[in-house]
Design a protein around this motif. Structure first.
Motif, PDB file in Angstrom:
ATOM      1  N   ASP A   7      20.047  37.005  44.038  1.00  0.00           N
ATOM      2  CA  ASP A   7      20.742  38.262  43.761  1.00  0.00           C
ATOM      3  C   ASP A   7      19.896  39.100  42.800  1.00  0.00           C
ATOM      4  OD1 ASP A   7      22.586  40.273  43.363  1.00  0.00           O
ATOM      5  OD2 ASP A   7      23.821  39.102  41.971  1.00  0.00           O
ATOM      6  N   VAL A  60      26.977  36.263  43.725  1.00  0.00           N
ATOM      7  CA  VAL A  60      26.128  36.891  42.711  1.00  0.00           C
ATOM      8  C   VAL A  60      25.440  35.820  41.874  1.00  0.00           C
ATOM      9  CG1 VAL A  60      27.455  39.016  42.578  1.00  0.00           C
ATOM     10  CG2 VAL A  60      28.142  37.057  41.193  1.00  0.00           C
ATOM     11  N   PRO A  79      28.565  34.247  38.859  1.00  0.00           N
ATOM     12  CA  PRO A  79      29.907  34.705  39.226  1.00  0.00           C
ATOM     13  C   PRO A  79      30.854  34.679  38.025  1.00  0.00           C
ATOM     14  CG  PRO A  79      29.531  32.473  40.027  1.00  0.00           C
ATOM     15  CD  PRO A  79      28.236  32.933  39.432  1.00  0.00           C
ATOM     16  N   TYR A  91      29.950  45.378  39.364  1.00  0.00           N
ATOM     17  CA  TYR A  91      29.207  44.966  40.554  1.00  0.00           C
ATOM     18  C   TYR A  91      29.647  43.600  41.070  1.00  0.00           C
ATOM     19  CZ  TYR A  91      25.211  42.739  42.913  1.00  0.00           C
ATOM     20  OH  TYR A  91      24.407  42.035  43.775  1.00  0.00           O
ATOM     21  N   SER A  92      29.977  42.690  40.175  1.00  0.00           N
ATOM     22  CA  SER A  92      30.215  41.298  40.568  1.00  0.00           C
ATOM     23  C   SER A  92      31.688  40.953  40.762  1.00  0.00           C
ATOM     24  CB  SER A  92      29.626  40.363  39.511  1.00  0.00           C
ATOM     25  OG  SER A  92      30.273  40.542  38.264  1.00  0.00           O
ATOM     26  N   GLY A 150      21.982  41.772  40.686  1.00  0.00           N
ATOM     27  CA  GLY A 150      22.739  41.103  39.633  1.00  0.00           C
ATOM     28  C   GLY A 150      21.839  40.566  38.531  1.00  0.00           C
ATOM     29  N   TYR A 169      27.363  45.225  35.445  1.00  0.00           N
ATOM     30  CA  TYR A 169      27.351  43.938  36.152  1.00  0.00           C
ATOM     31  C   TYR A 169      28.774  43.467  36.443  1.00  0.00           C
ATOM     32  CZ  TYR A 169      26.507  39.113  37.386  1.00  0.00           C
ATOM     33  OH  TYR A 169      26.491  37.918  38.065  1.00  0.00           O
ATOM     34  N   TRP A 170      29.679  43.678  35.489  1.00  0.00           N
ATOM     35  CA  TRP A 170      31.074  43.272  35.706  1.00  0.00           C
ATOM     36  C   TRP A 170      31.673  44.024  36.891  1.00  0.00           C
ATOM     37  CZ3 TRP A 170      35.625  46.265  34.886  1.00  0.00           C
ATOM     38  CH2 TRP A 170      36.816  45.529  35.027  1.00  0.00           C
ATOM     39  N   ARG A 203      33.289  38.680  43.717  1.00  0.00           N
ATOM     40  CA  ARG A 203      32.165  38.202  44.527  1.00  0.00           C
ATOM     41  C   ARG A 203      31.715  36.842  44.014  1.00  0.00           C
ATOM     42  NH1 ARG A 203      27.562  42.664  45.448  1.00  0.00           N
ATOM     43  NH2 ARG A 203      26.781  40.854  46.618  1.00  0.00           N
TER      44      ARG A 203
END
Length: 478
Positions: free
Chosen positions: A212, A267, A270, A260-261, A215, A257-258, A264
């Motif tokens: 990733d 990543v 996670p 984006y992830s 990430g 990032y929070w 999911r």
């Protein structure tokens, strides 16, 4: 029938003997580089003056060598879980130790501050993989019933290294060259690699996800920015505006990032790992306790030298009782968990660690050295009790498939806690010194108590988190 029972009993005895052998040998092997990393981090402060004189640079500029390592550590930590799944625990672990040892040799041969900073960055790359992969090796190779003792052998060397680092540094710079601070890592690193290749089992994920990249970049920027801000606050070698900017960039990247992830699992780290109650409580709720435990090996020697008036060697010998206490918990750890359970021990560790840290602030030149050693000994016991229980029960219930990412995230949280603890103590000392009418460069005994009282009280906040643990949490460890 009798013969079958005898054969079965022999097999069980052999299996238990194997577990006992693994419980001691494997943690000791993977703890060798942990000890080196802890010593390397804490020993450098003692040698800064000698290095500055040797390289003909200002001592404040050498703070970049300390910060460069912490930044590199934060930068590469997120990738440790994916690398372990892709290449296997033993290969990644041995590679990490090799990189760390090579970088140590290069630091020992450095002839300029620029070279030391670059080689410390390389050291951070190796260090970023050693701790989470070492913990993962234990979680995958040691049965739950033996995990407490294994984690004890794994945790104690790091505590010993952080406490003995300043003492060892004082002896080295007094008796020989500062270069041996780095060169001593090389033979121990080689020993750790050889023993790992011979005795440490290898494991890897059956199916490796794609790397990733998005990430990784967001997580690396976020973590390194926050750590950079925490490591530079209160120091004069960078302007305050840089500290604020680095921290702001880190927080923005962490929020990105929070977003984006969310929801999911593919990543690099996670965040749904925090959905596991024990993991969330020990890593988030346990941060106040980790702050006190991580700050003690750094600020207790400082208190003893500046406040009490000890020499570096006297300070090191006295603060070493923290390590003696950490060892002292070993004979009773298993029985304590069997008798009381994990939850009461974690609550007790939080309260008594806070009380011990606050008591350090009462140390004075008129106080009996035997009393100080006794308090530090008890502090080492409760610190070790808290760290071992948190590091063990925190991974309860986490599936094997994501265990590598869990160890990486846990290590990141611990590193951030330690950096925050150092920043908090530094800020408190700076504010107190200014309130007393002088700068932080001229600390006195009166500047220390309020800092130790604040951090000690903060440690007790972990009780509010630990009390939420189920009463039977960690039952498989008993």
């Amino acid at each position: 029938m009798i013969d079958e029972r005898i054969t079965l009993a022999k097999k069980q005895d052999t299996k238990l003997a194997s577990f006992s052998w693994q419980t001691r040998l494997i943690p000791m092997i993977v703890a060798v580089p942990m000890f080196l990393q802890a010593v390397d981090t804490s020993i450098l402060g003692t040698a800064l003056q000698s290095i500055a004189a040797s390289l003909n640079v200002e001592i404040l500029h050498l703070n970049f060598a300390v910060t460069a390592y912490m930044l590199s550590l934060a930068l590469f930590l997120p990738a440790s879980g994916w690398l372990t799944d892709r290449f296997g625990t033993r290969r990644v672990f041995c590679s990490a130790v090799a990189i760390f040892s090579l970088a140590s040799a290069l630091c020992g041969a450095a002839t300029s501050i620029t070279q030391i900073v670059l080689f410390r960055i390389l050291q951070g790359l190796g260090g970023a993989m050693m701790v989470p992969v070492g913990r993962l090796i234990l979680l995958r190779s040691i049965p739950p019933a033996q995990l407490v003792m294994a984690m004890l052998w794994f945790t104690v060397p790091g505590t010993v290294g952080r406490v003995l680092g300043p003492l060892l540094g004082g002896f080295i710079v007094t008796l020989t060259s500062w270069r041996w601070i780095f060169l001593l890592n090389v033979p121990f690193g080689l020993l750790g690699i050889l023993l790992s290749l011979r005795f440490v089992p290898d494991s890897r994920s059956e199916k490796t996800e794609r790397f990733d990249r998005t990430g990784f970049v967001l997580m690396a920027i976020g973590l390194s920015g926050i750590v950079c801000g925490l490591e530079t606050i209160g120091h004069n070698f960078v302007p305050l505006s840089f500290t604020i900017l680095a921290t702001s960039i880190g927080i923005v990247a962490a929020i990105a990032y929070w977003i984006y992830s969310r929801d999911r699992s593919d990543v690099i780290i996670p965040l749904n790992l925090f959905g596991y109650k024990a993991f969330s409580i020990t890593n988030i709720g346990g941060m106040p306790l980790r702050i006190a435990v991580g700050s003690a090996p750094i600020f207790v020697p400082l208190l003893l030298q500046i406040g009490v008036g000890f020499t570096p060697i006297q300070s090191g010998l006295t603060s070493a009782w923290l390590s003696v206490g950490a060892f002292g918990i070993r004979p009773i750890m298993r029985r304590a968990i069997s008798k009381f359970g994990v939850k009461p021990l974690m609550i007790a560790a939080s309260v008594f660690s806070g009380a011990a840290f606050a008591t350090y602030g009462l140390f004075s030149p008129d106080m009996s050295i035997y009393f100080m050693c006794a308090v530090l000994f008890m502090g080492g016991i409760v610190n070790s009790l808290g760290m071992i229980t948190m590091n063990t029960v925190g991974f309860s219930g986490i599936p094997t498939a994501i265990m590598s990412k869990a160890t990486a995230l846990s290590t990141m949280m611990q590193q951030t806690s330690m950096s925050f603890g150092v920043a908090l103590c530094t800020s408190c000392l700076t504010i107190t010194a200014r309130a007393h009418g002088h700068s932080a460069e001229h600390l006195t005994m009166s500047d220390f108590p309020i800092t130790f009282f604040i951090v000690g009280a903060l440690s007790c906040l972990s009780v509010a988190a630990f009390i939420r643990l189920p009463a039977d949490e960690g039952a498989e460890l008993r």
